[in-house]
Design a protein around this motif. Sequence first.
Motif, PDB file in Angstrom:
ATOM      1  N   ASP A  17       0.852  -1.192   0.000  1.00  0.00           N
ATOM      2  CA  ASP A  17       0.000   0.000   0.000  1.00  0.00           C
ATOM      3  C   ASP A  17       0.889   1.245   0.000  1.00  0.00           C
ATOM      4  N   ASP A  18       0.299   2.408   0.029  1.00  0.00           N
ATOM      5  CA  ASP A  18       1.046   3.661  -0.115  1.00  0.00           C
ATOM      6  C   ASP A  18       1.560   4.243   1.202  1.00  0.00           C
ATOM      7  N   ARG A  19       1.224   3.623   2.332  1.00  0.00           N
ATOM      8  CA  ARG A  19       1.676   4.163   3.616  1.00  0.00           C
ATOM      9  C   ARG A  19       3.198   4.167   3.706  1.00  0.00           C
ATOM     10  N   PRO A  20       3.786   5.281   4.105  1.00  0.00           N
ATOM     11  CA  PRO A  20       5.243   5.284   4.299  1.00  0.00           C
ATOM     12  C   PRO A  20       5.608   4.535   5.586  1.00  0.00           C
ATOM     13  N   ILE A  21       6.790   3.975   5.567  1.00  0.00           N
ATOM     14  CA  ILE A  21       7.304   3.323   6.773  1.00  0.00           C
ATOM     15  C   ILE A  21       7.780   4.419   7.717  1.00  0.00           C
ATOM     16  N   GLU A  22       7.323   4.365   8.961  1.00  0.00           N
ATOM     17  CA  GLU A  22       7.748   5.343   9.950  1.00  0.00           C
ATOM     18  C   GLU A  22       9.262   5.230  10.134  1.00  0.00           C
ATOM     19  N   GLN A  23       9.927   6.369  10.249  1.00  0.00           N
ATOM     20  CA  GLN A  23      11.388   6.385  10.346  1.00  0.00           C
ATOM     21  C   GLN A  23      11.881   5.561  11.525  1.00  0.00           C
ATOM     22  N   GLU A  24      11.181   5.628  12.675  1.00  0.00           N
ATOM     23  CA  GLU A  24      11.645   4.865  13.841  1.00  0.00           C
ATOM     24  C   GLU A  24      11.568   3.361  13.592  1.00  0.00           C
ATOM     25  N   LYS A  25      10.556   2.910  12.841  1.00  0.00           N
ATOM     26  CA  LYS A  25      10.479   1.487  12.499  1.00  0.00           C
ATOM     27  C   LYS A  25      11.578   1.108  11.510  1.00  0.00           C
ATOM     28  N   LEU A  26      11.800   1.953  10.518  1.00  0.00           N
ATOM     29  CA  LEU A  26      12.846   1.673   9.543  1.00  0.00           C
ATOM     30  C   LEU A  26      14.213   1.638  10.232  1.00  0.00           C
ATOM     31  N   ASP A  27      14.448   2.551  11.151  1.00  0.00           N
ATOM     32  CA  ASP A  27      15.711   2.564  11.897  1.00  0.00           C
ATOM     33  C   ASP A  27      15.908   1.267  12.676  1.00  0.00           C
ATOM     34  N   LEU A  28      14.851   0.792  13.313  1.00  0.00           N
ATOM     35  CA  LEU A  28      14.912  -0.457  14.075  1.00  0.00           C
ATOM     36  C   LEU A  28      15.207  -1.638  13.151  1.00  0.00           C
ATOM     37  N   ILE A  29      14.551  -1.674  12.006  1.00  0.00           N
ATOM     38  CA  ILE A  29      14.757  -2.748  11.027  1.00  0.00           C
ATOM     39  C   ILE A  29      16.191  -2.724  10.513  1.00  0.00           C
ATOM     40  N   LEU A  30      16.696  -1.553  10.180  1.00  0.00           N
ATOM     41  CA  LEU A  30      18.070  -1.438   9.688  1.00  0.00           C
ATOM     42  C   LEU A  30      19.084  -1.805  10.771  1.00  0.00           C
ATOM     43  N   ALA A  32      18.691  -4.109  12.962  1.00  0.00           N
ATOM     44  CA  ALA A  32      18.757  -5.576  12.983  1.00  0.00           C
ATOM     45  C   ALA A  32      19.775  -6.075  11.962  1.00  0.00           C
ATOM     46  N   GLY A  33      19.861  -5.420  10.823  1.00  0.00           N
ATOM     47  CA  GLY A  33      20.870  -5.785   9.838  1.00  0.00           C
ATOM     48  C   GLY A  33      22.263  -5.392  10.267  1.00  0.00           C
ATOM     49  N   ASN A  34      22.362  -4.292  10.962  1.00  0.00           N
ATOM     50  CA  ASN A  34      23.670  -3.792  11.385  1.00  0.00           C
ATOM     51  C   ASN A  34      24.339  -4.703  12.407  1.00  0.00           C
ATOM     52  N   VAL A  35      23.553  -5.439  13.179  1.00  0.00           N
ATOM     53  CA  VAL A  35      24.119  -6.333  14.192  1.00  0.00           C
ATOM     54  C   VAL A  35      24.263  -7.763  13.698  1.00  0.00           C
ATOM     55  N   ALA A  36      23.941  -8.012  12.432  1.00  0.00           N
ATOM     56  CA  ALA A  36      24.047  -9.364  11.869  1.00  0.00           C
ATOM     57  C   ALA A  36      25.511  -9.783  11.792  1.00  0.00           C
ATOM     58  N   PRO A  37      25.770 -11.081  11.977  1.00  0.00           N
ATOM     59  CA  PRO A  37      27.145 -11.553  11.865  1.00  0.00           C
ATOM     60  C   PRO A  37      27.625 -11.561  10.416  1.00  0.00           C
ATOM     61  N   THR A  38      28.911 -11.277  10.226  1.00  0.00           N
ATOM     62  CA  THR A  38      29.553 -11.346   8.918  1.00  0.00           C
ATOM     63  C   THR A  38      30.913 -12.011   9.090  1.00  0.00           C
ATOM     64  N   VAL A 101      22.661 -10.455   6.545  1.00  0.00           N
ATOM     65  CA  VAL A 101      22.153  -9.126   6.885  1.00  0.00           C
ATOM     66  C   VAL A 101      20.727  -8.959   6.369  1.00  0.00           C
ATOM     67  N   ALA A 102      20.492  -9.328   5.120  1.00  0.00           N
ATOM     68  CA  ALA A 102      19.166  -9.176   4.515  1.00  0.00           C
ATOM     69  C   ALA A 102      18.129 -10.048   5.224  1.00  0.00           C
ATOM     70  N   THR A 103      18.516 -11.230   5.652  1.00  0.00           N
ATOM     71  CA  THR A 103      17.589 -12.095   6.382  1.00  0.00           C
ATOM     72  C   THR A 103      17.210 -11.473   7.719  1.00  0.00           C
ATOM     73  N   HIS A 104      18.184 -10.926   8.434  1.00  0.00           N
ATOM     74  CA  HIS A 104      17.875 -10.229   9.684  1.00  0.00           C
ATOM     75  C   HIS A 104      16.862  -9.110   9.434  1.00  0.00           C
ATOM     76  N   ILE A 105      17.101  -8.333   8.392  1.00  0.00           N
ATOM     77  CA  ILE A 105      16.217  -7.208   8.069  1.00  0.00           C
ATOM     78  C   ILE A 105      14.831  -7.691   7.685  1.00  0.00           C
ATOM     79  N   MET A 106      14.765  -8.718   6.863  1.00  0.00           N
ATOM     80  CA  MET A 106      13.491  -9.264   6.407  1.00  0.00           C
ATOM     81  C   MET A 106      12.631  -9.731   7.587  1.00  0.00           C
TER      82      MET A 106
END
Length: 172
Positions: A17-30, A32-38, A101-106
């Motif tokens: 749908d057209d609703r934007p993702i709230e910045q605080e939710k997007l930050d939280l999601i990102l 999760a990727g930032n703490v993923a193991p590499t 990283v992408a799996t954590h984000i997903m």
Amino acid sequence: MNFLELAKSRYSVRKFDDRPIEQEKLDLILEAGNVAPTGCNYQPQRIYVVRSQDKIEKLNALSKCIFGAKTVLLFTYNADEDWKNPLESGVHSGIQDVSIVATHIMLAAWENGIGTCWVNYFANSKLEKELGLPENERAVLLMPIGYPADDAKPLEKMHGVYKDIDETVRFI
């Protein structure tokens, strides 16, 4: 919801749908990727948050799998920074690192009511050129992300259909 319930309920959203993702939710999601193991914690991943109309139009021209998302995550890795296996030439961790990283984000997105779709249907080198990525970065995947449309639903042939675990797991 526990992790297995979350993993089983998640599906590839192919209509947003057209609703934007709230910045605080997007930050939280990102995050999760930032703490993923590499590999060796080298963190070669780069995540481009694509929101501008002109870049979304470019992505739509490069892939038929953007599904109307107003935000798309482009996952790349810096080929100069990923872990290189010293025991075998040409073996490196960039694609695996980005995949983790992408799996954590997903999954973090789904936990927050945000849908995603993992997309590999594009010409990687063409995308890298069209978006002006640095020479040392390799595109791995696109991830349209947003709130699922009211009538979004999983594809029956792909969701909840699993091989028997004995077909995919071996004890040796």
